[in-house]
Motif scaffolding. Structure first.
Motif: not given
Length: 815
Positions: A535-543
């Motif tokens: 989940e955090k890696m997905g958020e990293w791609m957005i951020a």
């Protein structure tokens, strides 16, 4: 507390179960110390919190502990807790996590304790090395374990611990009994190369000074190489506590202790820490004195970072360390049998047939089936990972890829393979090409259980060490995955963070981002830290695309383009960066079902490709610099499969399908093996032979979306490239190096399904209606836009200044 459990083929378990409590204590180099307590009923004490300065005086501290409810419906019965050790001014110094998984089949509880430094690293000029100003130097981290009795949460240790039975090495599993002090410390892996430069500290000097383990048993000292201990502490109430510590020697340094509360490392009755001296002579003296004290209180537990080694462990910013153990209670004989079963190995929750035969992962072919000669050869090449001289197990031994920071990773031996002087670089692979996923897939198809072992070890390493666990750095770095060590250099002091001094510098980026293996790991094991990582890696791609948090925000807003650039800063066509980013975002979407991740996938697809795009205009046959367009097309095929599973046959589905087929048609006419023109390659080696297998994957995805002659044409090309890749790689003496094996692990496993006509058994992929798409908008990165805006601003300012000067001159002339 009582609990009923069932087991097939194992020991009969007790119907009543002893409650156990644990005290976690962490001490830093400067003497600051924190303690937190949790019991096996999953209660975290927010009242029991003590801290000390170096002289034993108390100072202000509060602890935050709460149930972690962020993971919905985990595939295993588990509870997760998290807390923070805070400074006197309320700042987080160290985060801790505890999780327990109830495993009825094995008759025990699987615990994991994680310590995390969530500060940001300084990384000057993109260099990440030991000795960072925000690193934590940990003197000791220990977990004391005791039965719960009527004295409540202030219990420091338990009376009634009478003796201990222990098995130090798993093979042979021989139990011995101790009525006095029992202290086991693992100093190194015990391997021939345990002094490997892989164990450098901040000073650049190797840290390993002692070989193997040391055991202090009833006043006598003995040594050995590799300990995998199981212990049973016998109480005076007819019950016992059993503990098994997997990966004990592999993740050294570690220690396991059973000693009196007023002995070395204990907490006194007042709660203040006792001197950390732990010499053999002092331990022998304590043993002799206490043999006559039948009422002595003893403590029992483990040390994640042992103080007795007199070595400080550096926990780098954004890094964490996890220690796992099995805990069970009951009658002695039953516990010993349970621990012997547990010691045989940890098994996944889900059986392989669920994934392979029922299609939970599409297009797997079980091993043992009648397969083609080329696929049989493919399996032989892949199985080098677990068998023979090139196995990843042998690579560990050769380079001593052990210790709490290194274990689980695979040594990147290909980086030194062509050194003329024979020099061997310390180089870490860091899950490139999603080796976690490849290992899991090979296990699910019926491969050796060693695939599962490698997968779990690598997943644990990647989650703890290779992912940057912080919210305090740049959004394009936070929770990202560190690159493998820079090509053809020694890792130096950079450990697993890619960029030592003297290199170009950098940081986490979409060019090296892999989450699908962690998603599979979560599905197999229920590991809550894998859920968080995906989940955090997905958020990293957005951020990373949020232009508000970069140095250019005041000159140009909008998206940064950091996740879509590949090779060159302003190349935003199909490439490695957006391909990996789409795979990460799809994994996060499949895990959480949060639409924002899928929406970002579609942003990247529209940015990088278009149904009317001319592939030849992108110079894709520039193999050295554009080969990675294949990664993007593989991700595009997976995106379409997710859309089909959602029954979302919309405009974006049509966009993606049309684009995939356009590129596949171009590949039919123009693609050829990478090594057919070696002069175009800097290093024409075995890796390029393995990379050709990606073309098979792309053609198979395209075949999924066509029928008739067009499908036959794609499948013919898929089979041709597969056979060629396998044959060419098999001809290299270096076919067993890390990188080509990694490529084959995660690519090519679907070949036999397609070759045997598996597509004919599937419902055809929906065909999107003919659509006229608007022209593609050319994307420029935020940095490029900012520079252009700055130039325009400066030019405008210059024109204004010049105009003012000319106006003034004209006025002066007129007057």
């Amino acid at each position: 507390m009582s609990r009923s459990t069932e087991r097939k083929g194992g020991p009969e378990l007790n119907q009543s179960r002893l409650s156990v409590q644990m005290l976690l204590t962490v001490t830093l180099e400067d003497g600051r110390s924190w303690s937190a307590r949790v019991d096996d009923d999953q209660r975290v004490s927010s009242e029991y919190c003590k801290s000390y300065d170096g002289s034993g005086g108390r100072w202000s501290l509060r602890i935050q502990a709460e149930v972690d409810a962020s993971i919905p419906d985990p595939p295993k019965a588990s509870n997760c807790y998290r807390g923070q050790f805070l400074s006197a001014v309320g700042e987080s110094v160290l985060q801790w996590f505890a999780s327990v998984e109830r495993c009825k089949s094995d008759g025990g509880d699987r615990w994991s304790i994680t310590l995390r430094n969530s500060a940001a690293a300084s990384h000057p000029r993109g260099v990440w090395e030991l000795g960072d100003a925000n690193s934590l130097k940990i003197r000791s981290a220990r977990l004391a374990i005791a039965p719960v009795d009527g004295r409540g949460w202030d219990l420091v240790s338990a009376g009634g611990m009478r003796r201990l039975q222990a098995c130090t090495e798993q093979e042979p599993m021989e139990w011995s009994q101790s009525d006095g002090i029992w202290d086991l410390a693992q100093f190194s892996s015990g391997a021939a190369r345990s002094n490997s430069p892989i164990h450098r500290e901040q000073s650049g000097i190797g840290r390993v000074t002692s070989q193997g383990y040391r055991l202090l048993h009833s006043g006598e000292e003995s040594t050995g190489t590799r300990a995998t201990p199981s212990v049973v502490v016998i109480l005076d109430r007819g019950q016992a506590i059993g503990l098994h510590l997997p990966r004990f020697w592999q993740k050294f340094p570690k220690a396991l202790f059973y000693r009196p509360v007023d002995g070395p490392h204990a907490l006194s009755s007042s709660g203040n820490p006792v001197s950390a001296v732990n010499s053999v002579s002092a331990s022998k003296q304590s043993t002799e004195v206490l043999r006559s004290r039948t009422d002595a209180e003893w403590e029992f537990g483990l040390e994640m970072f042992p103080n007795q080694l007199d070595v400080l462990e550096e926990l780098q910013p954004g890094e964490q360390s996890t220690f796992e153990f099995w805990l069970a209670t009951g009658a002695v004989d039953v516990l010993k049998e349970q621990l012997s079963v547990i010691a045989d190995g940890v098994r996944p929750r889900n059986d392989r047939p669920l994934f392979c035969e029922r299609g939970r992962i599409a297009w797997l072919t079980p091993r043992g089936a009648d397969v083609s000669p080329e696929y049989s050869k493919y399996l032989e090449l892949v199985d080098q990972a677990v068998a023979g001289s090139n196995s990843f197990f042998n690579k560990r031994e050769e380079f001593d890829e052990y210790g709490w920071r290194n274990f689980g990773d695979v040594f990147a031996d290909h980086e030194s393979a062509y050194n003329a002087d024979g020099e061997v670089y310390v180089s870490h692979y860091n899950n490139q090409y999603d080796m976690i996923y490849g290992l899991g897939i090979q296990y699910l198809t019926g491969g050796d259980s060693k695939y599962l072992e490698l997968m779990q070890d690598l997943a644990r390493h990647v989650i703890d060490i290779d992912i940057y666990h912080t919210d305090e750095d740049l959004p394009c770095y936070n929770h990202g995955l560190f690159w493998h060590t820079v090509h053809y250099v020694d890792a130096g002091l950079s450990t697993h963070r890619g960029y030592p001094r003297g290199t170009c510098g950098g940081g986490p980026s979409s060019g090296h981002a892999y989450a699908r293996g962690l998603l599979l790991h979560y599905c197999l094991t229920g590991d809550p830290t894998a859920y968080e990582a995906v989940e955090k890696m997905g958020e990293w791609m957005i951020a990373a695309e949020d232009g508000r948090y970069t140095r250019y925000w005041w000159l140009a807003g909008g998206e940064t383009g950091l996740t879509s650039a590949s090779g060159l800063e302003d190349y935003h066509g199909p490439g490695r960066g957006p391909g990996n980013a789409i795979e990460v975002l799809l994994s996060a979407y499949e895990l959480t079902q949060q639409r924002r991740f899928l929406d970002q996938c579609e942003v990247l697809i529209r940015r990088c490709v278009h149904p009317d795009q001319a592939p030849e205009s992108l110079d894709l046959l520039d193999v050295e610099n554009k080969w990675f367009y294949l990664i993007f097309l593989q991700a595009l095929g997976r995106y379409l499969e997710v859309k089909i599973s959602m029954d979302e046959i919309d405009l974006m589905y049509a966009y993606g399908q049309s684009t995939l087929l356009r590129y596949a048609d171009w590949m039919v006419e123009h693609e050829r093996p990478f090594l057919s023109e070696p002069e175009k390659l800097e290093y024409p080696n075995e890796t390029w032979a393995a990379q050709d297998i990606r073309k098979t994957e792309v053609f198979q995805w395209a075949a999924r979306h066509t029928t008739g002659d067009q499908r036959a044409r794609y499948l013919e090309r898929a089979q041709w490239f597969f056979r060629h890749a396998v044959e060419e790689l098999d001809g290299f003496e270096t076919k067993g190096l890390c990188r080509p094996i990694a490529l084959l692990l995660a690519n090519g496993y679907t070949y036999e399904y397609f070759r045997r006509g598996g597509l004919d058994e599937l419902p055809p992929a929906p065909t999107a209606p003919a659509v006229t798409f608007p022209p593609q908008v050319v994307f420029r990165s935020q940095k490029t836009r900012a520079i252009a805006n700055l130039k325009r601003t400066l030019m405008l300012g210059l024109l204004v200044c010049c105009g003012g000067v000319l106006a003034g001159a004209w006025w002066w002339i007129r007057t």
